[in-house]
Design an enzyme around this catalytic site. Structure first.
Site, PDB file in Angstrom:
ATOM      1  N   PHE A 221       0.864  -1.191   0.000  1.00 22.08           N
ATOM      2  CA  PHE A 221       0.000   0.000   0.000  1.00 22.08           C
ATOM      3  C   PHE A 221       0.900   1.241   0.000  1.00 22.08           C
ATOM      4  CE2 PHE A 221      -2.208  -3.372   2.367  1.00 22.08           C
ATOM      5  CZ  PHE A 221      -3.382  -3.501   1.644  1.00 22.08           C
ATOM      6  N   CYS A 329      -5.235   2.855  10.187  1.00 22.62           N
ATOM      7  CA  CYS A 329      -5.699   4.238  10.345  1.00 22.62           C
ATOM      8  C   CYS A 329      -7.206   4.275  10.597  1.00 22.62           C
ATOM      9  CB  CYS A 329      -5.322   5.082   9.137  1.00 22.62           C
ATOM     10  SG  CYS A 329      -5.945   4.434   7.588  1.00 22.62           S
TER      11      CYS A 329
HETATM   12  N1  SAH Z   1       1.706   4.212   2.851  1.00 24.09           N
HETATM   13  C1  SAH Z   1       1.216   5.332   2.089  1.00 24.09           C
HETATM   14  C2  SAH Z   1      -0.280   5.577   2.296  1.00 24.09           C
HETATM   15  C3  SAH Z   1      -1.173   4.421   1.961  1.00 24.09           C
HETATM   16  S1  SAH Z   1      -2.804   4.908   1.599  1.00 24.09           S
HETATM   17  C4  SAH Z   1       2.017   6.577   2.443  1.00 24.09           C
HETATM   18  O1  SAH Z   1       2.623   6.607   3.485  1.00 24.09           O
HETATM   19  O2  SAH Z   1       2.000   7.532   1.671  1.00 24.09           O
HETATM   20  C5  SAH Z   1      -3.507   3.443   1.046  1.00 24.09           C
HETATM   21  C6  SAH Z   1      -3.112   3.027  -0.350  1.00 24.09           C
HETATM   22  O3  SAH Z   1      -3.646   1.723  -0.542  1.00 24.09           O
HETATM   23  C7  SAH Z   1      -3.634   3.870  -1.497  1.00 24.09           C
HETATM   24  O4  SAH Z   1      -2.550   4.312  -2.273  1.00 24.09           O
HETATM   25  C8  SAH Z   1      -4.528   2.911  -2.316  1.00 24.09           C
HETATM   26  O5  SAH Z   1      -4.365   3.089  -3.715  1.00 24.09           O
HETATM   27  C9  SAH Z   1      -3.996   1.567  -1.909  1.00 24.09           C
HETATM   28  N2  SAH Z   1      -4.898   0.416  -1.971  1.00 24.09           N
HETATM   29  C10 SAH Z   1      -6.189   0.350  -1.559  1.00 24.09           C
HETATM   30  N3  SAH Z   1      -6.637  -0.911  -1.669  1.00 24.09           N
HETATM   31  C11 SAH Z   1      -5.624  -1.671  -2.168  1.00 24.09           C
HETATM   32  C12 SAH Z   1      -5.457  -3.045  -2.485  1.00 24.09           C
HETATM   33  N4  SAH Z   1      -6.446  -3.909  -2.302  1.00 24.09           N
HETATM   34  N5  SAH Z   1      -4.258  -3.463  -2.934  1.00 24.09           N
HETATM   35  C13 SAH Z   1      -3.238  -2.592  -3.103  1.00 24.09           C
HETATM   36  N6  SAH Z   1      -3.334  -1.292  -2.816  1.00 24.09           N
HETATM   37  C14 SAH Z   1      -4.508  -0.823  -2.355  1.00 24.09           C
END
Ligand code: SAH
Length: 383
Positions: A221, A329
């Site tokens: 993520f 979160c």
């Molecule tokens: N770690 C990042 C924030 C993560 S926000 C930072 O510090 O900047 C959550 C992210 O999860 C988003 O970018 C979204 O696109 C992604 N996401 C949501 N569901 C997902 C899934 N099933 N598999 C992969 N990525 C996913």
């Protein structure tokens, strides 16, 4: 004047600043977004509040005292918010300047990205023209940004029964910049991105991740590479995973900006972790920072299953002595719930886990005691 039930009054006495509509006894003739005196059932004054005629949160206390000049009070609060952050924010020109209730400015969020500010209004009262102008003029005076961009959450405006409004510049002309956190640089496009553009609440956790990172690292993520780019200087190889191609494109631009090489993979994290775990892949450092799975109390159980599945798979892929940094979160997932989930994962794996650090959101997102909703981010660093 708004009168509260005894339950509403005792909520305020316990230090909370919200009162729900169901705890209002009378609010006759109070217009949407008004500044009101709040009293208990017998008429005893409890404080001054901002009133919403639409939200379930009808009352947000702004002061325990009478308020004669609200724009002036807000401007002082903005000054205090800026001062609070001066000793707290280090090595960063990007941070949250105003965090709503936690800065005694309910319904107002302001983030700074180097020379740009992002401004968000969440309530009827804060949306009134005199208050908007008071806020914007103080921000310009104190922080002298090149521009201020308003970020509109259409769902919030609908819930507050506010007229629709487009996101856009409310001061200056510039809408993109480069900001830096802990020496890592990032592109910022004020009118794109989710939330207010970057996850500033993770700023201190990025620095913590960097302290433990080594070997081969996996950032799951990864969004625009916040963790991955902090891991890169310490690691032999970093892989970032996200399901959003557009986020990964920004992540790649960010990597180039810092002269780093990161492998970005567009995939569903659940599928990828299952495949990688089954294939016996191993890492020394893994970061899990999923979106909020528990949007309400009702889906807490499903959310906990999601967290457990991810964490189990990640732990399986961790080399002995490796480090997992894992986050939630979701406000509805307590630190206790999260620790319990990790304990169960350790039991299933028959592997002892030690907590190196139990962390939360960065200090520019302060947690106000008495208002538990201001604290939402959990971050465990596990050995
Ligand atoms: N770690 C990042 C924030 C993560 S926000 C930072 O510090 O900047 C959550 C992210 O999860 C988003 O970018 C979204 O696109 C992604 N996401 C949501 N569901 C997902 C899934 N099933 N598999 C992969 N990525 C996913």
């Amino acid at each position: 004047m708004v009168k509260l039930s005894s339950r509403g009054s005792s909520r305020l006495k316990s230090g909370h600043v919200w009162v729900y509509r169901s705890d209002i006894v009378s609010s006759d003739g109070v217009p949407p977004g008004a500044v009101v005196d709040v009293a208990d059932e017998r008429g005893k004054f409890l404080g001054t509040a901002l009133y919403s005629s639409a939200s379930q949160i009808a009352i947000r206390i702004i002061s325990p005292n009478k308020v004669d000049d609200l724009p002036d009070l807000l401007q002082k609060r903005i000054q205090d918010s800026i001062a609070y952050r001066e000793p707290v924010v280090r090595d960063s020109d990007a941070y949250r300047v105003i965090f709503s209730e936690a800065d005694f400015l309910p319904g107002l969020i302001v983030d700074r990205y180097n020379d740009l500010l992002s401004f968000q209004v969440l309530t009827q009262a804060m949306d009134s023209e005199p208050l908007r102008q008071a806020v914007l003029s103080k921000l310009v005076e104190r922080l002298q940004p090149a521009a201020i961009v308003e970020r509109v959450d259409p769902r919030v405006r609908e819930l507050e029964q506010l007229p629709a409004r487009a996101s856009g510049l409310v001061h200056g002309q510039k809408d993109s910049t480069v900001f830096s956190m802990n020496g890592v640089r990032f592109h910022f496009d004020a009118l794109l991105g989710q939330k207010t553009g970057a996850f500033l609440d993770q700023r201190e956790n990025y620095a913590a991740a960097q302290r433990y990172a080594r070997g081969e690292a996996l950032d799951v993520f990864c969004y625009q590479g916040g963790f991955a780019l902090h891991l890169a200087p310490q690691c032999s190889k970093v892989t970032g995973v996200d399901s959003s191609r557009s986020r990964l494109e920004v992540a790649e631009r960010n990597a180039a900006l810092n002269g780093r090489e990161v492998e970005w993979i567009e995939a569903n994290a659940f599928d990828l972790l299952r495949d990688y775990a089954d294939a016996g892949r191993q890492y020394d450092t893994i970061v899990l920072d999923p979106p909020a799975f528990a949007r309400s109390k009702r889906n807490l159980e499903t959310a906990m299953r999601g967290y457990k599945e991810l964490n189990l798979r990640a732990l399986k892929m961790l080399r002995p002595g490796g480090v997992l940094l894992t986050c939630s979160c979701s406000y509805h997932v307590s630190e206790g719930d999260f620790a319990q989930m990790l304990t169960e994962a350790a039991g299933d794996l028959r592997r002892p886990l030690r907590v190196l650090e139990r962390r939360g959101q960065s200090r520019d997102h302060p947690l106000l005691l008495g208002v538990p909703e201001t604290g939402y981010l959990k971050c465990f660093i596990i050995h």
